[in-house]
Design a protein around this motif. Structure first.
Motif, PDB file in Angstrom:
ATOM      1  N   LEU A 129       0.861  -1.179   0.000  1.00 15.90           N
ATOM      2  CA  LEU A 129       0.000   0.000   0.000  1.00 15.90           C
ATOM      3  C   LEU A 129       0.899   1.232   0.000  1.00 15.90           C
ATOM      4  O   LEU A 129       1.658   1.453   0.938  1.00 15.90           O
ATOM      5  CB  LEU A 129      -0.895   0.005   1.248  1.00 15.90           C
ATOM      6  N   ASN A 130       0.858   2.008  -1.090  1.00 18.93           N
ATOM      7  CA  ASN A 130       1.572   3.286  -1.138  1.00 18.93           C
ATOM      8  C   ASN A 130       0.648   4.326  -0.533  1.00 18.93           C
ATOM      9  O   ASN A 130      -0.431   4.590  -1.069  1.00 18.93           O
ATOM     10  CB  ASN A 130       1.907   3.679  -2.582  1.00 18.93           C
ATOM     11  N   PHE A 131       1.074   4.920   0.555  1.00 18.24           N
ATOM     12  CA  PHE A 131       0.212   5.793   1.343  1.00 18.24           C
ATOM     13  C   PHE A 131       0.881   7.147   1.521  1.00 18.24           C
ATOM     14  O   PHE A 131       2.042   7.216   1.910  1.00 18.24           O
ATOM     15  CB  PHE A 131      -0.057   5.121   2.699  1.00 18.24           C
ATOM     16  N   GLU A 132       0.150   8.222   1.216  1.00 16.57           N
ATOM     17  CA  GLU A 132       0.681   9.579   1.349  1.00 16.57           C
ATOM     18  C   GLU A 132      -0.380  10.464   1.998  1.00 16.57           C
ATOM     19  O   GLU A 132      -1.557  10.379   1.646  1.00 16.57           O
ATOM     20  CB  GLU A 132       1.036  10.146  -0.026  1.00 16.57           C
ATOM     21  N   ILE A 133       0.053  11.299   2.932  1.00 18.47           N
ATOM     22  CA  ILE A 133      -0.868  12.244   3.560  1.00 18.47           C
ATOM     23  C   ILE A 133      -0.299  13.647   3.478  1.00 18.47           C
ATOM     24  O   ILE A 133       0.908  13.842   3.328  1.00 18.47           O
ATOM     25  CB  ILE A 133      -1.169  11.901   5.038  1.00 18.47           C
ATOM     26  N   GLU A 134      -1.211  14.630   3.581  1.00 16.44           N
ATOM     27  CA  GLU A 134      -0.814  16.029   3.672  1.00 16.44           C
ATOM     28  C   GLU A 134      -1.437  16.594   4.942  1.00 16.44           C
ATOM     29  O   GLU A 134      -2.626  16.415   5.195  1.00 16.44           O
ATOM     30  CB  GLU A 134      -1.300  16.830   2.468  1.00 16.44           C
ATOM     31  N   HIS A 138       1.155  21.860   5.561  1.00 18.02           N
ATOM     32  CA  HIS A 138       1.631  21.529   4.218  1.00 18.02           C
ATOM     33  C   HIS A 138       2.819  20.571   4.207  1.00 18.02           C
ATOM     34  O   HIS A 138       3.557  20.529   3.245  1.00 18.02           O
ATOM     35  CB  HIS A 138       1.943  22.795   3.412  1.00 18.02           C
ATOM     36  N   HIS A 139       2.991  19.810   5.275  1.00 19.55           N
ATOM     37  CA  HIS A 139       3.987  18.740   5.262  1.00 19.55           C
ATOM     38  C   HIS A 139       3.361  17.520   4.604  1.00 19.55           C
ATOM     39  O   HIS A 139       2.194  17.201   4.827  1.00 19.55           O
ATOM     40  CB  HIS A 139       4.430  18.380   6.679  1.00 19.55           C
ATOM     41  N   HIS A 140       4.155  16.845   3.797  1.00 21.39           N
ATOM     42  CA  HIS A 140       3.717  15.632   3.130  1.00 21.39           C
ATOM     43  C   HIS A 140       4.529  14.461   3.685  1.00 21.39           C
ATOM     44  O   HIS A 140       5.731  14.580   3.876  1.00 21.39           O
ATOM     45  CB  HIS A 140       3.959  15.721   1.616  1.00 21.39           C
ATOM     46  N   TYR A 141       3.845  13.358   3.915  1.00 20.04           N
ATOM     47  CA  TYR A 141       4.516  12.139   4.338  1.00 20.04           C
ATOM     48  C   TYR A 141       4.100  11.016   3.397  1.00 20.04           C
ATOM     49  O   TYR A 141       2.939  10.925   2.991  1.00 20.04           O
ATOM     50  CB  TYR A 141       4.144  11.773   5.777  1.00 20.04           C
ATOM     51  N   HIS A 142       5.045  10.163   3.054  1.00 22.14           N
ATOM     52  CA  HIS A 142       4.788   9.063   2.136  1.00 22.14           C
ATOM     53  C   HIS A 142       5.452   7.806   2.686  1.00 22.14           C
ATOM     54  O   HIS A 142       6.566   7.860   3.193  1.00 22.14           O
ATOM     55  CB  HIS A 142       5.365   9.406   0.750  1.00 22.14           C
TER      56      HIS A 142
END
Length: 151
Positions: A129-134, A138-142
């Motif tokens: 599962l490729n998972f990304e949040i914002e 405005h920080h992004h984590y993947h």
């Protein structure tokens, strides 16, 4: 009748320059005192955010939950995960207070994942599962999460 000359005393240019220099030194000292405190608060909030992200990832990929991916009818949102331990299906939602949660489809419980979440994206290529949040700042984590196989 004699006119009385009123002499209004004002500041000289030299006095104004000295006053401005003293004021700027005072403002500079205040700034130098408060800036390290401000930087520490920013760094501390970043650390807390990173810890929340790590807890979120460990919850989804945990052996205690043994989640596996369930295809959704529209193939996109929300993410559906089946908990092989509790035998429940959970859907990922963002609440009105911007908390990312896993809510059971039978509405009998939820698992909080992370706060201040604006949105998330994912793709699934079994078993990853490729998972990304914002987040709000405005920080992004993947992260790539290996899910368990359906049994």
């Amino acid at each position: 009748m004699k006119y009385i000359k009123l002499r209004i005393k004002g500041f000289t240019i030299l006095e104004v320059i000295i006053a401005l220099m003293i004021s700027s030194i005072g403002i500079g000292l205040i700034y130098m005192t408060l800036y390290p405190i401000h930087r520490n608060l920013i760094n501390e909030s970043g650390i807390k955010e990173r810890i929340q992200w790590e807890k979120c990832i460990s919850t989804i990929g945990s052996e205690n939950n043994k989640f596996y991916f369930v295809k959704n009818k529209n193939h996109h949102f929300p993410i559906r995960l089946y908990n092989n331990i509790q035998h429940k299906t959970y859907e990922m939602h963002i609440t009105a207070k911007k908390a990312l949660i896993l809510r059971s489809t039978d509405h009998e419980g939820f698992m909080p994942l992370i706060l201040n979440c604006i949105g998330y994206r994912f793709s699934y290529n079994e078993p990853i599962l490729n998972f990304e949040i914002e987040l709000r700042n405005h920080h992004h984590y993947h992260q790539k999460i290996i899910l368990f196989e359906k049994k």
